[in-house]
Scaffold this motif. Structure first.
Motif, short mmCIF file in Angstrom:
data_model
loop_
_atom_site.label_atom_id
_atom_site.label_comp_id
_atom_site.label_asym_id
_atom_site.label_seq_id
_atom_site.Cartn_x
_atom_site.Cartn_y
_atom_site.Cartn_z
N PRO A 1 7.07 7.27 10.98
CA PRO A 1 5.61 6.93 10.35
C PRO A 1 5.70 5.86 9.44
N THR A 2 6.41 5.37 8.62
CA THR A 2 5.97 4.40 7.44
C THR A 2 5.85 2.75 8.73
N ARG A 3 6.91 2.84 9.38
CA ARG A 3 6.77 1.37 9.99
C ARG A 3 5.55 1.44 10.80
N SER A 4 5.02 2.94 11.71
CA SER A 4 3.84 2.91 11.96
C SER A 4 2.86 2.87 11.68
N ALA A 5 2.87 3.48 10.66
CA ALA A 5 2.02 3.07 9.55
C ALA A 5 1.37 1.47 9.78
N GLY B 1 0.80 -1.14 -0.33
CA GLY B 1 0.22 0.42 0.38
C GLY B 1 0.89 0.95 0.32
N ARG B 2 0.37 2.59 0.26
CA ARG B 2 0.88 3.71 0.41
C ARG B 2 0.57 4.64 1.52
N PHE B 3 2.20 4.02 2.17
CA PHE B 3 2.49 4.31 3.12
C PHE B 3 3.14 5.77 3.75
N PRO B 4 2.66 6.98 4.65
CA PRO B 4 3.27 7.77 4.86
C PRO B 4 4.41 7.69 5.05
#
Length: 525
Positions: free
Chosen positions: A375-379, A342-345
């Motif tokens: 951010p990416t890991r958390s998303a 997916g597209r993650f921040p």
């Protein structure tokens, strides 16, 4: 020179059977027969492994013509000897997942077949049984997939069964007309009823393969895991179970709750209207192709699992809260990175914005559990949790609270190799959804499209040993394996981390799942 040619020819003849997969191993043996309720079956006895296989056994009548969108009916008896050496057709489905590698010859509505692998010797009885249900979002999958091959697990002294069940529009359509014609006033869930019929067939016939009908463990991954959690509470199956294994998924997921019958019926009405079909009678008269194309063209997704009044008689959460589920040992868990696509921040601000848009009433609290500075890991973690992990966590916790039976919980961390020849492989930040299947079944050699390493084989050996122990005793421990503790109450109870060096560790993320559950409860879900 003639002598050398003779040696080369001999080597080719001897080595040829060893170059293929499971079907080649099946052929390297002799015929064997057994008697089930419907007649005599002829399978194959592998002289390489000592495992007997019986493939493509009908466990219910073909769900075609007037039996479309009906609960499964008993399979017809047959005269003479029925060959059981080839997989039966898989359910009608689109090919949507690249890691599904089928061995069945075709797709068909006539798909209610199962496969048996057994290590039984002549007259041997009382072996434990595993019935494994495939995943695929109730849209795809089949019991003949290479990764579900039961031979390795059968070598551990277990009878392994992989049934098919109806999928998508063919397996889950609910509609007011279907509800009106049923004797229980409901419709839908036909694929789940197929599974229950397969469990009942196993209970009634497994002694013919050396199995014990009182030692049936069911297992599944993704939609298969949702399925076994549903079988655990369904009056059609729960009294037939000795143990349950769930890999990534359950029917007690507050993000995707089971729908009311009326919701499923409304979906069915909208789909028939979109397809230009006036009635269920007209639908039953349509060809497989017309139904398949109408379903795909509608782009409505799949029909929901519903509280139909027969397979499910109430909301699954209620059944678990009241302790009415099968009172049996449970082993369940998830992969470390269930949803890495997916597209993650990529920035903290972008992540905060996403969380506020998705959870406007809970964003500040969620930020305490999902760090914006990663951010990416958390998303990815938030997407994985709300998609499938929370439901699996919830299932384990509910059974722990409302049962005196042990619960064993895991997280799978081993990153599966990419498919050989795959273009532009995605860099995996962790173990993705569905990548634990080959390891639990130890089907690495059959799933030969991957570049398996020694660490993968070590992981698979450990995981299959845990699974085999659980099927046999209700406890995964033994054989000098790292100790796997029961799920206990506490702030950070231990979870088994499955990898090349498996070990139990305190689950530091536990508080965030308790918060997520409270968040959904406050929202009435």
């Amino acid at each position: 020179m003639q002598y050398i040619y003779t040696l080369l020819l001999f080597a080719l003849l001897v080595c040829a059977p060893f170059r293929g997969g499971a079907q080649d191993k099946i052929a390297f043996g002799f015929p064997v027969q057994t008697q089930v309720a419907s007649g005599t079956l002829e399978g194959s006895y592998s002289t390489r492994t000592g495992i007997q296989s019986y493939l493509g056994i009908p466990f219910a009548a073909p769900p075609v013509a007037d039996l479309r969108w009906q609960p499964p009916q008993p399979a017809a008896d047959w005269d003479g000897v029925r060959m059981a050496k080839e997989f039966g057709p898989r359910p009608v489905q689109r090919y949507v997942y690249s890691d599904m590698r089928f061995r069945s010859p075709s797709v068909s509505e006539d798909c209610l077949y199962l496969n048996v692998w057994t290590p039984t010797k002549s007259e041997e009885k009382g072996l434990p049984v595993l019935v494994y249900f495939y995943g695929g979002g109730f849209q795809a999958g089949s019991g003949d997939e290479r990764r579900y091959d039961g031979e390795k697990l059968a070598e551990e002294g277990i009878v392994v069964v992989t049934p098919n069940y109806r999928l998508n529009i063919f397996g889950f359509l609910a509609h007011p007309e279907l509800s009106a014609e049923s004797d229980y006033g409901g419709s839908g869930n036909y694929g789940l009823m197929d599974q229950a019929a397969a469990i009942q067939w196993v209970h009634d016939n497994i002694e013919a393969f050396g199995g014990d009908p009182d030692r049936i463990t069911i297992a599944g991954e993704s939609a298969g895991s949702m399925s076994v959690s549903a079988q655990m509470i369904s009056p059609l199956a729960r009294d037939l179970l000795a143990g349950v294994v769930g890999q990534s998924g359950s029917v007690v997921n507050p993000e995707r709750p089971t729908a009311a019958l009326e919701v499923g019926e409304s979906w069915g009405e909208k789909w028939l209207a979109a397809a230009g079909i006036a009635s269920i009678a007209e639908l039953r008269a349509a060809s497989t192709r017309d139904i398949y194309e109408a379903f795909n063209d509608s782009q409505m997704g799949g029909p929901p699992v519903v509280v139909d009044g027969r397979f499910l008689q109430e909301e699954p959460l209620i059944t678990f809260q009241e302790g009415q589920q099968a009172q049996v040992p449970l082993m369940t868990g998830w992969t470390s990175t269930e949803r890495p696509w997916g597209r993650f921040p990529e920035t903290a601000d972008a992540f905060r914005k996403q969380v506020r848009e998705q959870f406007p009433d809970n964003a500040d609290q969620l930020m305490q559990y999902y760090a914006a500075d990663q951010p990416t890991r958390s998303a990815i973690e938030l997407a994985s949790d709300t998609w499938i992990v929370l439901g699996t966590w919830n299932w384990a916790d509910l059974h722990r609270q409302n049962s005196d039976q042990p619960v064993y919980r895991y997280r799978f961390d081993r990153i599966r190799p990419q498919l050989k020849g795959q273009e532009n492989p995605m860099e995996m930040p962790g173990a993705a959804h569905a990548t634990d299947i080959e390891y639990f079944m130890n089907s690495l050699d059959v799933s030969d499209g991957y570049d398996w390493q020694e660490a993968d084989r070590r992981t698979a050996s450990t995981m299959m040993a845990y699974l085999a122990n659980f099927i046999k005793t209700g406890d995964p421990n033994g054989q000098e394996l790292p100790e796997w503790p029961r799920l206990s109450e506490g702030k950070t109870p231990e979870v088994m981390i499955l990898d090349q060096d498996s070990e139990a560790k305190p689950f530091e993320a536990e508080p965030r799942y308790r918060y997520l559950r409270e968040m959904y409860q406050d929202a009435g879900r």
